[in-house]
Design a protein around this motif. Sequence first.
Motif, PDB file in Angstrom:
ATOM      1  N   ASP A  74     -10.265  -3.709   3.352  1.00 40.87           N
ATOM      2  CA  ASP A  74      -8.992  -3.118   2.931  1.00 40.87           C
ATOM      3  C   ASP A  74      -7.859  -4.135   2.801  1.00 40.87           C
ATOM      4  O   ASP A  74      -6.749  -3.770   2.407  1.00 40.87           O
ATOM      5  CB  ASP A  74      -8.567  -2.027   3.926  1.00 40.87           C
ATOM      6  CG  ASP A  74      -9.413  -0.776   3.793  1.00 40.87           C
ATOM      7  OD1 ASP A  74     -10.034  -0.593   2.739  1.00 40.87           O
ATOM      8  OD2 ASP A  74      -9.452   0.020   4.754  1.00 40.87           O
ATOM      9  N   TYR A  77      -5.748  -4.284  -0.426  1.00 35.28           N
ATOM     10  CA  TYR A  77      -4.659  -3.349  -0.714  1.00 35.28           C
ATOM     11  C   TYR A  77      -3.331  -3.857  -0.171  1.00 35.28           C
ATOM     12  O   TYR A  77      -2.279  -3.318  -0.511  1.00 35.28           O
ATOM     13  CB  TYR A  77      -4.983  -1.975  -0.128  1.00 35.28           C
ATOM     14  CG  TYR A  77      -6.236  -1.383  -0.709  1.00 35.28           C
ATOM     15  CD1 TYR A  77      -6.305  -1.022  -2.047  1.00 35.28           C
ATOM     16  CD2 TYR A  77      -7.377  -1.211   0.075  1.00 35.28           C
ATOM     17  CE1 TYR A  77      -7.462  -0.504  -2.593  1.00 35.28           C
ATOM     18  CE2 TYR A  77      -8.535  -0.681  -0.467  1.00 35.28           C
ATOM     19  CZ  TYR A  77      -8.564  -0.331  -1.797  1.00 35.28           C
ATOM     20  OH  TYR A  77      -9.722   0.185  -2.331  1.00 35.28           O
ATOM     21  N   ARG A  81      -1.236  -7.663  -6.673  1.00 36.33           N
ATOM     22  CA  ARG A  81      -2.310  -7.495  -7.648  1.00 36.33           C
ATOM     23  C   ARG A  81      -2.911  -8.821  -8.114  1.00 36.33           C
ATOM     24  O   ARG A  81      -4.127  -8.963  -8.195  1.00 36.33           O
ATOM     25  CB  ARG A  81      -1.784  -6.705  -8.841  1.00 36.33           C
ATOM     26  CG  ARG A  81      -2.765  -6.569  -9.987  1.00 36.33           C
ATOM     27  CD  ARG A  81      -2.254  -5.611 -11.030  1.00 36.33           C
ATOM     28  NE  ARG A  81      -3.196  -5.517 -12.138  1.00 36.33           N
ATOM     29  CZ  ARG A  81      -3.295  -4.470 -12.944  1.00 36.33           C
ATOM     30  NH1 ARG A  81      -2.518  -3.434 -12.759  1.00 36.33           N
ATOM     31  NH2 ARG A  81      -4.155  -4.457 -13.925  1.00 36.33           N
ATOM     32  N   TRP A 124     -10.525  -0.349  -6.052  1.00 41.03           N
ATOM     33  CA  TRP A 124      -9.359  -1.067  -6.562  1.00 41.03           C
ATOM     34  C   TRP A 124      -9.271  -0.999  -8.081  1.00 41.03           C
ATOM     35  O   TRP A 124      -8.187  -1.138  -8.662  1.00 41.03           O
ATOM     36  CB  TRP A 124      -9.437  -2.533  -6.108  1.00 41.03           C
ATOM     37  CG  TRP A 124      -8.243  -3.346  -6.479  1.00 41.03           C
ATOM     38  CD1 TRP A 124      -7.004  -3.325  -5.887  1.00 41.03           C
ATOM     39  CD2 TRP A 124      -8.157  -4.321  -7.522  1.00 41.03           C
ATOM     40  NE1 TRP A 124      -6.166  -4.228  -6.502  1.00 41.03           N
ATOM     41  CE2 TRP A 124      -6.849  -4.857  -7.508  1.00 41.03           C
ATOM     42  CE3 TRP A 124      -9.063  -4.804  -8.460  1.00 41.03           C
ATOM     43  CZ2 TRP A 124      -6.426  -5.835  -8.398  1.00 41.03           C
ATOM     44  CZ3 TRP A 124      -8.654  -5.778  -9.351  1.00 41.03           C
ATOM     45  CH2 TRP A 124      -7.346  -6.285  -9.320  1.00 41.03           C
ATOM     46  N   GLN A 129      -4.207   3.471  -7.679  1.00 44.28           N
ATOM     47  CA  GLN A 129      -3.928   2.800  -6.418  1.00 44.28           C
ATOM     48  C   GLN A 129      -3.366   1.416  -6.701  1.00 44.28           C
ATOM     49  O   GLN A 129      -3.950   0.634  -7.413  1.00 44.28           O
ATOM     50  CB  GLN A 129      -5.220   2.676  -5.590  1.00 44.28           C
ATOM     51  CG  GLN A 129      -5.880   4.008  -5.268  1.00 44.28           C
ATOM     52  CD  GLN A 129      -5.071   4.824  -4.283  1.00 44.28           C
ATOM     53  OE1 GLN A 129      -4.085   4.347  -3.760  1.00 44.28           O
ATOM     54  NE2 GLN A 129      -5.490   6.042  -4.051  1.00 44.28           N
ATOM     55  N   GLY A 131      -1.954  -2.288  -5.184  1.00 45.94           N
ATOM     56  CA  GLY A 131      -2.193  -3.153  -4.041  1.00 45.94           C
ATOM     57  C   GLY A 131      -1.069  -3.171  -3.024  1.00 45.94           C
ATOM     58  O   GLY A 131      -1.244  -3.617  -1.908  1.00 45.94           O
ATOM     59  N   GLU A 133       0.536  -0.417  -2.000  1.00 42.75           N
ATOM     60  CA  GLU A 133       0.636   0.873  -1.343  1.00 42.75           C
ATOM     61  C   GLU A 133       0.028   0.816   0.047  1.00 42.75           C
ATOM     62  O   GLU A 133      -0.648  -0.129   0.426  1.00 42.75           O
ATOM     63  CB  GLU A 133      -0.055   1.960  -2.170  1.00 42.75           C
ATOM     64  CG  GLU A 133       0.701   2.309  -3.440  1.00 42.75           C
ATOM     65  CD  GLU A 133       0.023   3.429  -4.203  1.00 42.75           C
ATOM     66  OE1 GLU A 133       0.602   3.853  -5.207  1.00 42.75           O
ATOM     67  OE2 GLU A 133      -1.063   3.847  -3.799  1.00 42.75           O
ATOM     68  N   VAL A 135      -2.371   1.181   3.077  1.00 45.06           N
ATOM     69  CA  VAL A 135      -3.822   1.014   3.115  1.00 45.06           C
ATOM     70  C   VAL A 135      -4.521   2.339   3.397  1.00 45.06           C
ATOM     71  O   VAL A 135      -5.551   2.656   2.823  1.00 45.06           O
ATOM     72  CB  VAL A 135      -4.202  -0.018   4.208  1.00 45.06           C
ATOM     73  CG1 VAL A 135      -5.711  -0.080   4.381  1.00 45.06           C
ATOM     74  CG2 VAL A 135      -3.683  -1.374   3.841  1.00 45.06           C
ATOM     75  N   ALA A 138      -4.987   4.216   0.340  1.00 46.73           N
ATOM     76  CA  ALA A 138      -5.898   3.590  -0.614  1.00 46.73           C
ATOM     77  C   ALA A 138      -7.350   3.756  -0.227  1.00 46.73           C
ATOM     78  O   ALA A 138      -8.229   3.765  -1.081  1.00 46.73           O
ATOM     79  CB  ALA A 138      -5.573   2.104  -0.731  1.00 46.73           C
ATOM     80  N   THR A 139      -7.631   3.897   1.081  1.00 46.27           N
ATOM     81  CA  THR A 139      -9.012   3.939   1.534  1.00 46.27           C
ATOM     82  C   THR A 139      -9.627   5.320   1.479  1.00 46.27           C
ATOM     83  O   THR A 139     -10.807   5.475   1.767  1.00 46.27           O
ATOM     84  CB  THR A 139      -9.115   3.426   2.980  1.00 46.27           C
ATOM     85  OG1 THR A 139      -8.221   4.178   3.794  1.00 46.27           O
ATOM     86  CG2 THR A 139      -8.761   1.957   3.058  1.00 46.27           C
TER      87      THR A 139
END
Length: 318
Positions: A74, A77, A81, A124, A129, A131, A133, A135, A138-139
């Motif tokens: 992770d 994230y 980018r 990703w 989502q 990068g 934001e 974690v 995102a997961t």
Amino acid sequence: MASQNMPFIKNLASSDSKIRKSALTSLQTFLSAKHIATTLSPIDILKLWKGLFYAMWMCDRAIPQQTLAQELADLIYILPRESVVPWLRGFWATMSREWTSIDVLRMEKFLLLVRRVVGASFRWMKGAQDGREDVSAATKTTASSKGKKATKSGKEKSAWDAKRVDQILDMLAEWAFALDEDVKEDSESEESEAENDEDDEDAKPQHESLRKEKPKKKENKDPLHLLAKKIPAGLKIHALDIWVDEAEKVGMLDFEGDEEALKIVQRIIEKIEELEQRTVSPAIRVRSKDSLADERLPGNDKKQPEEKEDEGWGGFDN
């Protein structure tokens, strides 16, 4: 960036789990600073991943290992980018370098780490989502249902970022699904060029000494490029074994409602087909074929369970 600016690297390999956890927190804070993350050199990234490799090496017991593997995956994230792909290349380079040194007792947790990183890489690629934001958001795996309704505007929002897709697939082609022949030809071409230069120099008449020299191929000094030439077969085989599972988890196999996902999967299939045809390793060829035959992939028929016919009572055995 000088290594003294990353003092937590040594602590990542500490035998004390509290020190390792504190070092990982420091690393997360370090990477979250965009002005730092975007200036990391390939050497800096390799140093960081070496520390993270030994953090996993020192981690004992199943639950902490699973947690750490997810935390390391992770990290992409947290990064901006433009830093994600260099970071992931550093991961594959580190695993390629260290793979053959992993003993049998520790191999299981590194197999899990590779699985988690592949899964995070696929997630990703989804444009929703970013990068930067959180974690935890995102997961979360986006479980797409086949009967999902369209958005209020009446148009389905594309879940995939085209640029990210290209970057991740190119990276997989460079590392996990790298062609043995490309690696071999690359090294051989460098050797042959050196030999030809020596022959030309010996055979050259004195009056032609001032002739315009042939432009030499620019030397690639990227340390990751050198490591890409030495990818263990076991690492490739594991990637072939897990990619369909991880693609399914992120909704990449929901072809009915997502044409972009189908195109992505077909591109991966093309890379594996080329690997199957050109690899010199029998084991990789077999695993590539098995991977392509997965019933979840487009064009493959799902196996129906065989029904045994009831032959009735056949009487007593003599």
